[in-house]
Every structure is written in structure tokens, then in C-alpha cells.
Design a protein around this motif. Structure first.
Motif, mmCIF file in Angstrom:
data_model
loop_
_atom_site.group_PDB
_atom_site.id
_atom_site.type_symbol
_atom_site.label_atom_id
_atom_site.label_comp_id
_atom_site.label_asym_id
_atom_site.label_seq_id
_atom_site.Cartn_x
_atom_site.Cartn_y
_atom_site.Cartn_z
ATOM 1 N N SER A 242 40.264 -20.541 44.050
ATOM 2 C CA SER A 242 39.160 -21.490 43.899
ATOM 3 C C SER A 242 39.263 -22.689 44.843
ATOM 4 O O SER A 242 38.398 -23.557 44.833
ATOM 5 C CB SER A 242 39.153 -22.001 42.456
ATOM 6 N N GLU A 243 40.303 -22.703 45.658
ATOM 7 C CA GLU A 243 40.493 -23.873 46.511
ATOM 8 C C GLU A 243 39.401 -23.959 47.596
ATOM 9 O O GLU A 243 39.078 -22.950 48.223
ATOM 10 C CB GLU A 243 41.865 -23.753 47.198
ATOM 11 N N ARG A 244 38.854 -25.164 47.794
ATOM 12 C CA ARG A 244 37.816 -25.403 48.811
ATOM 13 C C ARG A 244 36.632 -24.421 48.676
ATOM 14 O O ARG A 244 36.069 -23.985 49.678
ATOM 15 C CB ARG A 244 38.417 -25.327 50.223
ATOM 16 N N LEU A 245 36.270 -24.081 47.454
ATOM 17 C CA LEU A 245 35.178 -23.136 47.218
ATOM 18 C C LEU A 245 34.123 -23.775 46.315
ATOM 19 O O LEU A 245 34.456 -24.354 45.293
ATOM 20 C CB LEU A 245 35.739 -21.886 46.530
ATOM 21 N N CYS A 246 32.847 -23.690 46.731
ATOM 22 C CA CYS A 246 31.738 -24.193 45.909
ATOM 23 C C CYS A 246 30.706 -23.080 45.756
ATOM 24 O O CYS A 246 30.628 -22.181 46.591
ATOM 25 C CB CYS A 246 31.055 -25.381 46.593
ATOM 26 N N VAL A 247 29.920 -23.156 44.692
ATOM 27 C CA VAL A 247 28.807 -22.214 44.517
ATOM 28 C C VAL A 247 27.506 -22.999 44.376
ATOM 29 O O VAL A 247 27.509 -24.136 43.903
ATOM 30 C CB VAL A 247 29.003 -21.297 43.286
ATOM 31 N N ASN A 248 26.404 -22.406 44.815
ATOM 32 C CA ASN A 248 25.120 -23.115 44.779
ATOM 33 C C ASN A 248 23.973 -22.137 44.551
ATOM 34 O O ASN A 248 24.119 -20.934 44.765
ATOM 35 C CB ASN A 248 24.915 -23.894 46.082
ATOM 36 N N SER A 249 22.827 -22.697 44.161
ATOM 37 C CA SER A 249 21.643 -21.854 43.923
ATOM 38 C C SER A 249 20.798 -21.711 45.178
ATOM 39 O O SER A 249 20.040 -20.765 45.306
ATOM 40 C CB SER A 249 20.779 -22.467 42.821
ATOM 41 N N ALA A 250 20.909 -22.692 46.112
ATOM 42 C CA ALA A 250 20.019 -22.763 47.274
ATOM 43 C C ALA A 250 18.567 -22.528 46.869
ATOM 44 O O ALA A 250 17.798 -21.911 47.608
ATOM 45 C CB ALA A 250 20.458 -21.810 48.383
ATOM 46 N N CYS A 251 18.191 -23.017 45.686
ATOM 47 C CA CYS A 251 16.828 -22.749 45.218
ATOM 48 C C CYS A 251 15.815 -23.436 46.131
ATOM 49 O O CYS A 251 15.983 -24.570 46.551
ATOM 50 C CB CYS A 251 16.659 -23.170 43.759
ATOM 51 N N ASP A 252 14.774 -22.692 46.467
ATOM 52 C CA ASP A 252 13.728 -23.199 47.366
ATOM 53 C C ASP A 252 12.419 -22.548 46.964
ATOM 54 O O ASP A 252 12.221 -22.217 45.797
ATOM 55 C CB ASP A 252 14.100 -22.937 48.839
ATOM 56 N N TRP A 253 11.516 -22.300 47.893
ATOM 57 C CA TRP A 253 10.235 -21.680 47.567
ATOM 58 C C TRP A 253 10.309 -20.157 47.485
ATOM 59 O O TRP A 253 9.345 -19.503 47.119
ATOM 60 C CB TRP A 253 9.149 -22.111 48.556
ATOM 61 N N THR B 1 34.170 -23.436 51.776
ATOM 62 C CA THR B 1 33.290 -22.274 51.704
ATOM 63 C C THR B 1 32.238 -22.488 50.625
ATOM 64 O O THR B 1 32.570 -22.918 49.523
ATOM 65 C CB THR B 1 34.098 -21.014 51.314
ATOM 66 N N GLY B 2 30.988 -22.141 50.931
ATOM 67 C CA GLY B 2 29.929 -22.139 49.923
ATOM 68 C C GLY B 2 29.447 -20.717 49.677
ATOM 69 O O GLY B 2 29.294 -19.938 50.622
ATOM 70 N N LEU B 3 29.253 -20.370 48.393
ATOM 71 C CA LEU B 3 28.656 -19.078 48.028
ATOM 72 C C LEU B 3 27.277 -19.348 47.453
ATOM 73 O O LEU B 3 27.138 -20.162 46.537
ATOM 74 C CB LEU B 3 29.496 -18.354 46.971
ATOM 75 N N THR B 4 26.271 -18.675 47.988
ATOM 76 C CA THR B 4 24.901 -18.869 47.511
ATOM 77 C C THR B 4 24.520 -17.755 46.558
ATOM 78 O O THR B 4 24.579 -16.576 46.917
ATOM 79 C CB THR B 4 23.934 -18.952 48.706
ATOM 80 N N LEU B 5 24.128 -18.144 45.351
ATOM 81 C CA LEU B 5 23.866 -17.181 44.278
ATOM 82 C C LEU B 5 22.375 -16.842 44.255
ATOM 83 O O LEU B 5 21.593 -17.473 43.562
ATOM 84 C CB LEU B 5 24.296 -17.789 42.939
ATOM 85 N N TYR B 6 21.993 -15.843 45.078
ATOM 86 C CA TYR B 6 20.600 -15.414 45.156
ATOM 87 C C TYR B 6 20.438 -14.067 44.469
ATOM 88 O O TYR B 6 21.344 -13.245 44.514
ATOM 89 C CB TYR B 6 20.191 -15.233 46.629
ATOM 90 N N PRO B 7 19.261 -13.822 43.900
ATOM 91 C CA PRO B 7 19.069 -12.539 43.235
ATOM 92 C C PRO B 7 19.169 -11.322 44.171
ATOM 93 O O PRO B 7 19.714 -10.305 43.771
ATOM 94 C CB PRO B 7 17.671 -12.649 42.618
#
Ligand SMILES: [Zn+2]
Lengths: 268, 99
Positions: free
Chosen positions: A210-221, A186-192
Motif C-alpha cells: 500500500s505504500e505510495r498508492l492511492c485510489v480514485n473515482s476520476a468521476c466526470d461526464w 501510483t494512482g489507480l482509477t476505479l472505472y466500470p
């Protein structure tokens, strides 16, 4: 603390962002192929784009000691055009050999249409043929629930797909159960605004572990923050969680998922 | 005082309030001001807007006693029809289902 951002679109960020990410402890990141903000006019543009994210971006990142990896596909936003999908799929294999390509992604659905599904299934087929990892984009807002449901069902129908080689991204409170029950990462995207606020991401860690869990910014334009992963680490500390748990989510977990591709070198 | 459970937040209720009250005080005032602004609008031409309706329903869920308010509200703001669309109608999502 060293961290990995598993989902960033650095083509639309400045070199200063690389520098600040490096100063904040970023050691590696991965860039899924995505939408340019408009539908591209030809397959040739994708060819240039794949060149860009396999040559220019790794070099820009390396200048700051960051390892840059990427994923290739035609983005779900453009998946309505099957002709273009076929043209792009035809030359993806020549890029899969490049040293920083981790797999196929971010593939998935956008408005959850029949043709988007056809394009998604064609990408999964390519990934299976070439034994690639898969990074999945789930749709936005009101489309997220039905899109995630359709994606999970489609992946379950393909007996070649091993859930631990697939990360389903942009999960939220109403989609995480079906993703985890089927055994995917699972990915969690940390957007405002539009996806997952920091403290809701911490709630998910507390509820699901926390198993098989990642977090990301998915920062783009769009509105997004390249330092979202260390901001998540801070939100975890503020909530009373220890360094070991935080390190697992921001470093060990993405390293374990990416590490299934032999090209991924776990950075110091 | 009652103690609980596996997926507990490591903070006590008192600590959660001490840490997060101010930002949520501010958020609830933002929502109230947004609703007042809709009342003061120059023209009332969207009383039945699908997004406004979804928000009103979400606010009902907010004051209920469910332990899964976030998930419940996510579902209120989701398209209940889960079939594939025949064709793409628009490129971007709206935040709530039209019907
Ligand atoms: Zn993305």
C-alpha cells in the motif's frame, strides 16, 4: 470511514453527488484540470475554467463539509496545439497563488505524439520553476503502456524532478512496475469498463503493498461512479483486509501526498 | 493443500471460489455469447478486425498457465510500438493496436 478522492471532475457532476459523497464519508477531494469532451476554441475558455475550479467548486463542496482542491494545466488531449499550450501556460502562474491549487495536473500524454510530449515537458518545466507538485494522466487502453513508458523516461531525464512529489495516475497491471521502480506515487482509477475494476485494484494492493498508492473515482461526464472509493473499501473488506490498511489507502496516503503542498489542510 | 507466499490473497482458494464464482460464471457466459453472436452475424465482414484478433490472442493467454495472465493480456492489448507518433491520428484510443 473518512476518505479522500484524489481525482474527480466535479464540474461535470451534480450537487447531489457532493451530498452523497459527503454522506458516505468524503472529507476532501482534488480536481485536476481536464478535457471538456471537445477541444476548446481559445485560451480565454481555460481562464474561465481555472476560475471555476478555484472559486465555484470549492464553495459547492464546502456546503457539504468537503474540502475541494485542484490542479491546473492544459489537458493532454489538447496538447497537440503548441500555440494554445503556450498561451495557457502564460497565465497559469497567476492562479498558482490561489489557496486551493495543489500543483500542475493532470498532465501527460494522450495518443503519445511528439507535440503532446513537447506540451508535457513545457508543463513539467513550469511546475519545476514554481516548485509545484505534479499529477500525471497516463493514456488510455492500447496507448497506456507506451505513454507511461515515455512519461517515466521524460521525468527521469529532468534532474529537478523529485519522484515523491509526482503522482502517476490511471496505472494498471502492465504499468505499475515502471512507476514504482522509479519511486513515483501510483494512482489507480476505479472505472466500470475502461480502467481498473474494483477487485483488480485489491489484487494490486495484495501484490505490491500500500505504500505510495492511492485510489480514485476520476468521476466526470463519462461512465464513472463518485462513490468508487468507498466501494473499493468495501471490496477490500470483502477480501478480508482490515480497517487500518484500508484507511491508509483511502485517507492517509492521499493526505501525505497532498500534504507536501503547504496549502493542503488535513481534514478531520 | 499448499500454503504460500508474501503477496498472497488473504482468502483461501475455497473462499475465493465461494465469493467470486458466480460473477465469473456470468462473465465467461457473456464472452461465449459474444463469440456466438459474431458467428451468427448477418454478414461476416470483420473476421480479421484488429480488435477481434487481439481478443482471440488474449483468450489463448487466458487458458495458459502463466501466473501473470492479467499483465500478459494487457500487453497483448497494448501498442507494441513505443515511439512518439509524428502527429495525432485520432483523439481516442481503440482498445487494441491496429497493426
Ligand atoms: Zn481525470
Amino acid at each position: 470511514m473518512n476518505w479522500i478522492d484524489p481525482h474527480v471532475h466535479m464540474v461535470s457532476r451534480t450537487t447531489t453527488d457532493y451530498e452523497q459523497m459527503a454522506m458516505a464519508g468524503c472529507v476532501a477531494l482534488s480536481e485536476p484540470a481536464f478535457w471538456a469532451g471537445y477541444d476548446r476554441s481559445s485560451a480565454a475558455v481555460f481562464h474561465d475554467y481555472f476560475n471555476h475550479i478555484t472559486t465555484f467548486e470549492p464553495q459547492r463542496a464546502a456546503d457539504y463539509g468537503i474540502a475541494h482542491y485542484c490542479w491546473l494545466c492544459l489537458n493532454p488531449k489538447e496538447g497537440e496545439d503548441m500555440g494554445l499550450t503556450r498561451e495557457v501556460l502564460a497565465f497559469i502562474p497567476e492562479f498558482l497563488e490561489r489557496p486551493t491549487v495543489l500543483g500542475i495536473g493532470e498532465i501527460g500524454l494522450n495518443r503519445v505524439t511528439k507535440r503532446e510530449m513537447e506540451s508535457f515537458v513545457a508543463h513539467v518545466d513550469l511546475a519545476m520553476e514554481h516548485e509545484q507538485l505534479i499529477l500525471i494522466h497516463t493514456p488510455h487502453l492500447e496507448d497506456k503502456y507506451k505513454g507511461t513508458l515515455q512519461i517515466v523516461e521524460a521525468l527521469k531525464r529532468d534532474s529537478r524532478v523529485t519522484p515523491d512529489r509526482v503522482l502517476i495516475d490511471h496505472a494498471e497491471e502492465h504499468t505499475i512496475d515502471m512507476i514504482r521502480e522509479a519511486g513515483f506515487w501510483t494512482g489507480l482509477t476505479l472505472y466500470p469498463n475502461t480502467k481498473m475494476a474494483m477487485d483488480r485494484a485489491v489484487d494490486i494492493v495484495e501484490i505490491y503493498g500500500s505504500e505510495r498508492l492511492c485510489v480514485n473515482s476520476a468521476c466526470d461526464w463519462g461512465p464513472s461512479v463518485p462513490l468508487a472509493v468507498p466501494a473499493f473499501a468495501m471490496a477490500m473488506r470483502r477480501r478480508g483486509h482490515g480497517a487500518e490498511l484500508i484507511e491508509q489507502i483511502v485517507h492517509a496516503n492521499p493526505a501525505a501526498f497532498f500534504g507536501q503542498c503547504p496549502k493542503f489542510v488535513i481534514p478531520g | 493443500m499448499t500454503e504460500s507466499n508474501d503477496n498472497a490473497c488473504p482468502l483461501s482458494q475455497r473462499e475465493i471460489i465461494d465469493t467470486y464464482f458466480m460473477e465469473n460464471r456470468s462473465r465467461i457466459l457473456d464472452v461465449a455469447a459474444f463469440l456466438d453472436r459474431l458467428e451468427r452475424a448477418r454478414v461476416k465482414d470483420a473476421e480479421d478486425d484488429f480488435r477481434f484478433r487481439a481478443l482471440r490472442e488474449a483468450m489463448q493467454a487466458l487458458v495458459g498457465d502463466s501466473a501473470t495472465r492479467t499483465k500478459d493480456i494487457q500487453m497483448i492489448l497494448s501498442d507494441p510500438k513505443t515511439d512518439l507518433l509524428d502527429e495525432r491520428d485520432q483523439q481516442s484510443a481503440d482498445g487494441a493496436a491496429r497493426e
